[in-house]
Design an enzyme around this catalytic site. Structure first.
Site, PDB file in Angstrom:
ATOM      1  N   HIS A  78      -4.834   8.874  -3.844  1.00  0.00           N
ATOM      2  CA  HIS A  78      -4.038  10.197  -3.772  1.00  0.00           C
ATOM      3  C   HIS A  78      -4.740  11.272  -4.885  1.00  0.00           C
ATOM      4  O   HIS A  78      -5.741  10.828  -5.191  1.00  0.00           O
ATOM      5  CB  HIS A  78      -2.549   9.993  -4.028  1.00  0.00           C
ATOM      6  CG  HIS A  78      -1.882   8.971  -3.061  1.00  0.00           C
ATOM      7  ND1 HIS A  78      -1.751   9.179  -1.865  1.00  0.00           N
ATOM      8  CD2 HIS A  78      -1.429   7.852  -3.199  1.00  0.00           C
ATOM      9  CE1 HIS A  78      -1.236   8.145  -1.149  1.00  0.00           C
ATOM     10  NE2 HIS A  78      -0.881   7.133  -2.207  1.00  0.00           N
ATOM     11  N   GLU A 116       2.712   8.328  -8.410  1.00  0.00           N
ATOM     12  CA  GLU A 116       1.584   7.383  -7.970  1.00  0.00           C
ATOM     13  C   GLU A 116       0.189   7.804  -8.332  1.00  0.00           C
ATOM     14  O   GLU A 116      -0.488   7.147  -8.986  1.00  0.00           O
ATOM     15  CB  GLU A 116       1.730   7.042  -6.602  1.00  0.00           C
ATOM     16  CG  GLU A 116       0.947   5.816  -6.053  1.00  0.00           C
ATOM     17  CD  GLU A 116       0.718   5.567  -4.601  1.00  0.00           C
ATOM     18  OE1 GLU A 116       0.224   4.591  -4.211  1.00  0.00           O
ATOM     19  OE2 GLU A 116       1.560   6.078  -4.009  1.00  0.00           O
ATOM     20  N   HIS A 171      -3.292   1.377  -6.010  1.00  0.00           N
ATOM     21  CA  HIS A 171      -2.127   2.204  -5.292  1.00  0.00           C
ATOM     22  C   HIS A 171      -0.928   1.248  -5.908  1.00  0.00           C
ATOM     23  O   HIS A 171      -1.180   0.310  -6.873  1.00  0.00           O
ATOM     24  CB  HIS A 171      -2.067   2.012  -3.986  1.00  0.00           C
ATOM     25  CG  HIS A 171      -3.045   3.054  -3.237  1.00  0.00           C
ATOM     26  ND1 HIS A 171      -2.657   4.163  -2.718  1.00  0.00           N
ATOM     27  CD2 HIS A 171      -4.488   2.937  -3.019  1.00  0.00           C
ATOM     28  CE1 HIS A 171      -3.819   4.825  -2.344  1.00  0.00           C
ATOM     29  NE2 HIS A 171      -4.729   3.990  -2.404  1.00  0.00           N
ATOM     30  N   GLU A 247      -2.057  -2.705  -4.027  1.00  0.00           N
ATOM     31  CA  GLU A 247      -0.821  -2.296  -4.254  1.00  0.00           C
ATOM     32  C   GLU A 247      -0.108  -2.928  -5.663  1.00  0.00           C
ATOM     33  O   GLU A 247       0.444  -3.984  -5.445  1.00  0.00           O
ATOM     34  CB  GLU A 247       0.187  -2.293  -3.095  1.00  0.00           C
ATOM     35  CG  GLU A 247      -0.171  -1.603  -1.837  1.00  0.00           C
ATOM     36  CD  GLU A 247      -0.096  -0.172  -1.833  1.00  0.00           C
ATOM     37  OE1 GLU A 247       0.748   0.309  -3.046  1.00  0.00           O
ATOM     38  OE2 GLU A 247      -0.139   0.589  -0.819  1.00  0.00           O
TER      39      GLU A 247
END
Length: 283
Positions: A78, A116, A171, A247
């Site tokens: 992101h 995040e 992530h 993740e």
């Protein structure tokens, strides 16, 4: 099977499509390393910022010395400016396997509002500093946490153009399932090229194993035994280099959110990921 993430800027992204399981974005290098030159349609962003130094709570495990000259691409998920540019991040881009996806997303956040994108950028910087200290050349897919994108297809291209020995996307998940906790590692399956086969699986397994030995528990709500084969993630589908996506945990879980929001906790994540990459490069 994959948690739906909340947009961090809901008013601006009311019509935005969120990717299931984070995806990624113009490159920068770790301090003291060479950046790969790339172009992007994203707005010009400011120079990279460096997180404050934090002393690890425990020393990372000793690994076989890694030969200098290896190239690692770190892809922090992101970007901080995504929420203010919905038209840019929602435009469709190639995602592999005949699919298209939105350029990027805002990512998720903790219930307390820690995003995040900030977590992934901070952890990636820490990982890069550790690898650069071992003589490994590090390339980032984004230079700061205030820009937009780059798009998921461009993030994959950065790893390919760098001829990376390993590409690791960083992530954090946003599952609201009751009791959902733990990390998982995604890899492209079925593979679309040789790099997505045995090399990427070995990278994913090394990340999984090293996260465990560093005290992190595998996810109890997605994948199996800490691994999650995926066919829908553009950054993995479009890679021609060994690639995996970790993740780190569930930002909606109170205990994991507390770890992610602390500098010491982020250093623990970074130490585990850096040790895993070193182990993979040395194997």
């Amino acid at each position: 099977m994959v948690a739906v993430r909340r947009a961090t800027v809901p008013l601006l992204l009311a019509g935005a499509l969120l990717l299931s399981g984070c995806e990624e974005e113009s490159p920068a290098a770790a301090p003291g390393t060479t950046r790969a030159a790339t172009s992007t349609s994203s707005p010009t962003s400011s120079p990279p910022s460096t997180p404050s130094a934090v002393t690890p709570t425990s020393a990372p495990p000793t690994s076989t010395p890694t030969p200098a000259g290896k190239v690692v691409v770190l892809d922090p998920g992101h970007n901080g400016g995504n929420g203010a540019h919905p038209a840019e991040i929602n435009r469709p881009v190639p995602a592999g396997r005949g699919q298209t996806k939105p350029c990027n997303t805002t990512g998720t956040s903790t219930d307390g509002g820690y995003p995040e994108h900030a977590f992934t950028f901070d952890v990636a910087q820490r990982v890069g500093e550790a690898l650069a200290a071992k003589g490994i050349r590090v390339v980032y897919t984004r230079q700061n946490d205030t820009g937009v994108g780059p798009c998921v297809d461009r993030r994959a291209a950065i790893g390919n153009e760098a001829d990376a020995d390993a590409v690791v996307s960083i992530h954090a998940d946003g599952s609201e399932a009751a009791g959902a906790t733990g990390f998982h590692v995604a890899y492209s399956a079925p593979p679309l090229n040789a790099a997505q086969g045995a090399p990427s699986l070995r990278l994913a397994q090394t990340l999984r194993d090293t996260m465990r030995t560093n005290g992190f528990s595998a996810a109890n709500y997605i994948g199996s035994n800490g691994l999650s084969p995926r066919s829908d993630l553009a950054g993995l589908n479009l890679s021609t280099r060994p690639a995996a996506l970790v993740e780190c945990g569930n930002m909606r879980n109170a205990a994991e959110a507390a770890r992610m929001t602390s500098a010491a906790g982020r250093q623990q994540f970074a130490a585990a990921i850096a040790a895993a990459i070193e182990a993979y490069l040395a194997s």
